[in-house]
Design an enzyme around this catalytic site. Sequence first.
Site, PDB file in Angstrom:
ATOM      1  N   HIS A  95       0.805  -1.223   0.000  1.00  0.00           N
ATOM      2  CA  HIS A  95       0.000   0.000   0.000  1.00  0.00           C
ATOM      3  C   HIS A  95       0.839   1.274   0.000  1.00  0.00           C
ATOM      4  O   HIS A  95       0.297   2.347   0.292  1.00  0.00           O
ATOM      5  CB  HIS A  95      -0.916   0.030   1.224  1.00  0.00           C
ATOM      6  CG  HIS A  95      -2.139  -0.823   1.105  1.00  0.00           C
ATOM      7  ND1 HIS A  95      -3.253  -0.457   0.389  1.00  0.00           N
ATOM      8  CD2 HIS A  95      -2.411  -2.056   1.612  1.00  0.00           C
ATOM      9  CE1 HIS A  95      -4.167  -1.410   0.470  1.00  0.00           C
ATOM     10  NE2 HIS A  95      -3.690  -2.390   1.210  1.00  0.00           N
ATOM     11  N   LYS A 142       1.012  14.429   0.642  1.00  0.00           N
ATOM     12  CA  LYS A 142      -0.345  14.737   0.212  1.00  0.00           C
ATOM     13  C   LYS A 142      -0.517  16.234  -0.072  1.00  0.00           C
ATOM     14  O   LYS A 142      -1.525  16.659  -0.624  1.00  0.00           O
ATOM     15  CB  LYS A 142      -1.356  14.255   1.256  1.00  0.00           C
ATOM     16  CG  LYS A 142      -1.359  12.718   1.398  1.00  0.00           C
ATOM     17  CD  LYS A 142      -2.344  12.253   2.443  1.00  0.00           C
ATOM     18  CE  LYS A 142      -2.282  10.756   2.650  1.00  0.00           C
ATOM     19  NZ  LYS A 142      -2.843   9.968   1.539  1.00  0.00           N
TER      20      LYS A 142
END
Length: 870
Positions: free
Chosen positions: A413, A610
């Site tokens: 992931h 992010k």
Amino acid sequence: MTDINHHHSTKGQHQRHYNHSQKHIHRTEPAKIQVEDDRTGMSVETLKRAILDNLFYIQGKDQFFAIPYDYYMALAYTVRDRLIYRWLKTQQTYFEKDAKFAFYLSVEYLKGRHLRKNLVNVGLWDVANQALQELGLNLYDLMEQEQEPGLGNGGLGRLAACFLDSLATLEIPAICYGIRYKFGTFDQVIQNGWQVERPDKWLRFGNPWEIPRSEYVVEVKLGGHTEAYLDQNGHYRVRWISDRTVLGTPFDTLVPGYNTNTVNTLRLWTARASEELNFEVFNTGDYTRAVADKTFSENISKLLYPNDNTPQGKELRLEQQYFFVSCSLQDIIRLYMIRLHRSRGGSYEEALLRIEISQEHFENFDQQVSIQMNDTHPSLIIAELMRLLVDEYQLDWERAWEITQNCCAYTNHTLLPEALEQWPISLFGRLLPRHLEIIYEINRRFLNQVWLQFPGDLNRVAQLSLIREGSEKQIRMANLACVGSHTINGVSQLHTKLLKQSLLHDFYELYPEKFTNITNGVSPRRWLLLSNPKLALLITERIGKKWITKLDELKRLEAFLEDAEFCQAWQQIKHENKHDLAEYILQCNGIDVNANSLFDVQVKRIHEYKRQILNLLHIITLYNRFKQNPSLEVLPRTFIFAGKAAPGYFIAKLVIKLIHAIANVVNHDPDVNSRLKIVFLRNYCVSLAQRICAAAELSEQISTAGKEASGTGNMKLAMNGAITIGTLDGANIEIRQEVGNENFFLFGLTAEEVFSLKSQNYNPWNYYNSNLELRQVIDMIASGYFSPDRTDLFRPIVESLLIRDEYMVLADYQSYLDSQERVSHVYLEQEHWTRMSILNTARIGKFSSDRTILEYCQKIWNVKPLRVES
């Protein structure tokens, strides 16, 4: 479909903004379950009686003393009672049909609240709503009483919860395992703009949705040493002599599928001491030491992700992961042995007795068992399965390794090397001495194969080794997962490509057949039907209800693009959802936002890659433009942030402080506050995400290309009609392919361009010096404009941008601004924007977790659906 606010009581009116006016929900016919009496009947009268019975006999209250929480508990137990028959029938069917099981191991599950989802999935919504009305109660009031389980930290947990829903809806024989954290993640409190962590006491009033299974308790050994010996056949064997034992007790949560009879199991483990009280020590008066073992043992399941910045934190994390793996694997073997015993003619009662397990019992184990590791956290299962097979059941190494590889599969992931877990040899050997020996042996045999295939390639051997050399040797858990699995999958096309090219390149060259891609997906039940019931109703009225389980059906919405009435209804629903969120913001944050402004949303874990900071640079740029030209005609915007920073992640917590500092200036500046507002919604969780998704118009998916494995927030927001502004990163690429390039606001460097620029000694100062607006923005942050009481407060952020800029924020700044200009122009043409919104929802069908789970079944698990008859 039905209007679930039609009989909204006066008592519940004050809750309306917390319900975000969810007026519509899908109607399903209650499944007809044959029982001997009507104790678990589905009629209104039976439900009313059951609620009052549970209030009296379980809560110990009558209608005179009961408070709303008591009624919620009574309703929850009433719903759970109606799941239990299906649940037992599901398990019975799986065993009778000798089905192959998928066992899903994840340390995170963010399921959200249970009540609403279970009512809808079982087809009880209308009946429960009417029963409560006749009792003078309001369903929404009761739903607000539910504590949301904080069993996850972010996207990993929300994804696992979607998989739970899809496994049950698709009728897949599966059991999912995790940890029953006493405090889960943390409650996020904002004090003076700073994140402050508080314990998440989700269990303080009990949990009506779980069933304790003390009869299935297992022992988990820790510490000690190993001893070698020769068995009765003269074979070399090893026994592990531990110095501490912890007990694992399972708690089962029932997971119903949508409109099916299948109810699967989420089994969560809690730790307790083998001896909770040392009487001898207690009687000496040393009461603290008398319960020390209880305290140390229970710490294992106390908190999700204990801070590993200290040696004690690292040790607790490793204990936690091994505890989880050992408990789950013992349970998997127990279930397998019960099935094996029954298939040989034994009764279930006989199978429950501990039968002697020998090596021949494992002949078909790898044909009946598929174990999926959700990231590296469960990767110790490879060493633990080898230990049990070789040491406890005395299989030879080669057969044990064949079984282990055939059973285990690994989902990666992350593309961040620092996120791949590694454990110091010294810690590992002290806590798990036998597993260290097994890992060394796995590594020895594995590197011999590598050497035969790539003779003389010492660098490749070093990269592939399960042991990283250095001043302190480390065990690489991702390498262990890759070696011990038959399949390695990425979670988006780009992610899998980059795994092959970079992060796991050497493993790909060694085992190309192991690698596959399965793009993530999200549950349309949770993330459209429940989160946006008004939109769900509109969709169902036009195309029917098949979309709820076959999301590709949404493509039929394209036929209504020229239907003015439909488009107007779409716009109106979005406006109502925005109005509801604006009321929620006013109640929770005290900020009055303009529901007619563009709702620009970035909700996700706070992390540098992010790039919430890129969003902030854009906000400051707009602010400066307004200040320099107050008459400037610019689209009003409300910027909505939400997300938690890891407790030990200093820069991420500083970003939260910066968001609040900028908001404090912008929101109180009369020159701009009618056109710009900044909101940070604290304590981001599933129920909050559902409110935001329904109201969002612009979805910020702006991570540095090549850093986000997939993302699932991008899917949820697009499913609800938000339009994405994003880079070519993670699943953004596939979303853009599906919804159409013209319905996606693209900006920024590609993953290849990021790599190329970094290899050319990327210098962020070049962008700072050449872009006047960028320089002004950074200088404002550096000068203390947003922190006048402490001018150097945000210096670490400024230095990270100008010295390293690891995530290429400055390189993408101008492209991001240009894309945001396009957003503003399109938004002013509401017909065009609505068309793009409809197409984002209509073409999102690929990103259902149902499709994802079917691919796991076909590509990895070889598990088939099994219908549970009523």
